[in-house]
Design an enzyme around this catalytic site. Structure first.
Site, short mmCIF file in Angstrom:
data_model
loop_
_atom_site.label_atom_id
_atom_site.label_comp_id
_atom_site.label_asym_id
_atom_site.label_seq_id
_atom_site.Cartn_x
_atom_site.Cartn_y
_atom_site.Cartn_z
N CYS A 9 0.87 -1.18 0.00
CA CYS A 9 0.00 0.00 0.00
C CYS A 9 0.91 1.23 0.00
CB CYS A 9 -0.87 -0.03 1.25
SG CYS A 9 -1.92 1.42 1.45
N CYS A 51 -0.91 3.61 -6.69
CA CYS A 51 -1.78 3.04 -5.65
C CYS A 51 -2.04 1.62 -6.11
CB CYS A 51 -3.09 3.82 -5.57
SG CYS A 51 -4.40 2.94 -4.66
N1 DGL Z 1 -3.94 0.65 -2.11
C1 DGL Z 1 -3.51 1.79 -1.40
C2 DGL Z 1 -2.26 2.42 -2.01
O1 DGL Z 1 -1.48 1.75 -2.64
C3 DGL Z 1 -4.45 2.85 -0.96
C4 DGL Z 1 -5.88 2.78 -1.19
C5 DGL Z 1 -6.66 3.54 -0.16
O2 DGL Z 1 -6.85 4.77 -0.31
O3 DGL Z 1 -7.08 2.90 0.79
O4 DGL Z 1 -2.01 3.59 -1.85
#
Ligand code: DGL
Length: 256
Positions: free
Chosen positions: A75, A185
């Site tokens: 993430c 993301c």
């Molecule tokens: N999947 C996450 C990232 O790589 C974030 C998504 C979210 O906002 O929860 O930043």
């Protein structure tokens, strides 16, 4: 019997980190993975840094207590909020965090127009600001927050008319200016088909999943912790219903 000591923990705010898990599995098929998606608290990207730090630490604790051999923060948002503190809190553990692949894009497309799609938090944090300053002298770098896209992926609608409408509005001011787009993301690779439809196939899409998987393998190899077994993936989520696990399994095994 395997203990969780053998597992590589993979964490994200929801199902997005499964895009990284797919790379991990390709690079290290013989490993055991324990995935935790915090969909009950997603999206993280519109929260405060303090909230994301607290949620990331709660998730890390939950995984580390099971005795895993590495933690992959799949993430970008959690990495930008908490990776330094996580490494300090778990000095014995291999802790890897994904970051937007701006270096990869700038190296591959020197002088190009590069859009970085990421959550508002990732784009405003110091970690990304520093990265951007390093490359904006050689490339035109555009910050592209995409509010609402994470939610659509969480609902299993990554390739839907709603997603395409959101992307059309997002990219309208940038059409013709972008040679490459960084998917900063981990949810966004699941919307790659829709993104390419809107931007055109000639705009390259890059993400940090492969680099993160290779770095994880390098660190495990260095520590003598690589395993070459039959491989396994355990998917878990903070939402109690079966739908999210079904979607997780589909995203893991799907083509996109
Ligand atoms: N999947 C996450 C990232 O790589 C974030 C998504 C979210 O906002 O929860 O930043």
């Amino acid at each position: 019997m395997n203990t969780k000591q053998d597992y590589i923990a993979v964490f994200d705010s929801g199902v997005g980190g499964i895009s990284v898990l797919r790379h991990l599995r390709r690079v290290m098929p013989g490993e055991r993975y324990l995935y935790f998606g915090d969909s009950a608290n997603a999206p993280y990207g519109t929260r405060t840094k303090q909230e994301v730090e607290a949620l990331t630490f709660a998730a890390a604790r939950r995984l580390v207590e099971q005795g895993v051999k590495a933690l992959v923060v799949a993430c970008n948002t959690a990495t930008s909020a908490a990776i330094g503190d996580l490494r300090a809190a778990y000095p014995e553990l291999i802790v890897i965090g994904i970051e937007p692949a701006l270096k990869l894009a700038a190296d591959r497309f020197p002088g190009a127009g590069i859009g970085v799609m990421a959550t508002p938090m990732t784009l405003r944090e110091e970690k990304f600001e520093n990265l951007m300053h390093r490359y904006e002298t050689v490339s035109r770098v555009y910050k592209l927050p995409a509010p609402g896209l994470v939610e659509l992926v969480e609902q299993g609608r990554a390739d839907s008319p709603e997603t395409e409408a959101l992307l059309k509005a997002l990219f309208a001011p940038y059409l013709g200016k972008l040679d490459a787009v960084v998917l900063g993301c981990t949810h966004y690779p699941f919307a790659a088909k829709a993104i390419s439809r809107v931007l055109g196939e000639e705009v390259a899409l890059l993400d940090g999943g492969d680099g993160t998987a290779r770095e994880t393998r390098r660190r495990l190899e260095e520590a003598g912790l690589l395993e070459n077994g039959p491989g396994e993936v355990v998917l878990t989520n903070s939402l109690p219903d079966g739908d999210i696990l079904r979607l997780s399994r589909e995203l893991l095994e799907g083509e996109s």
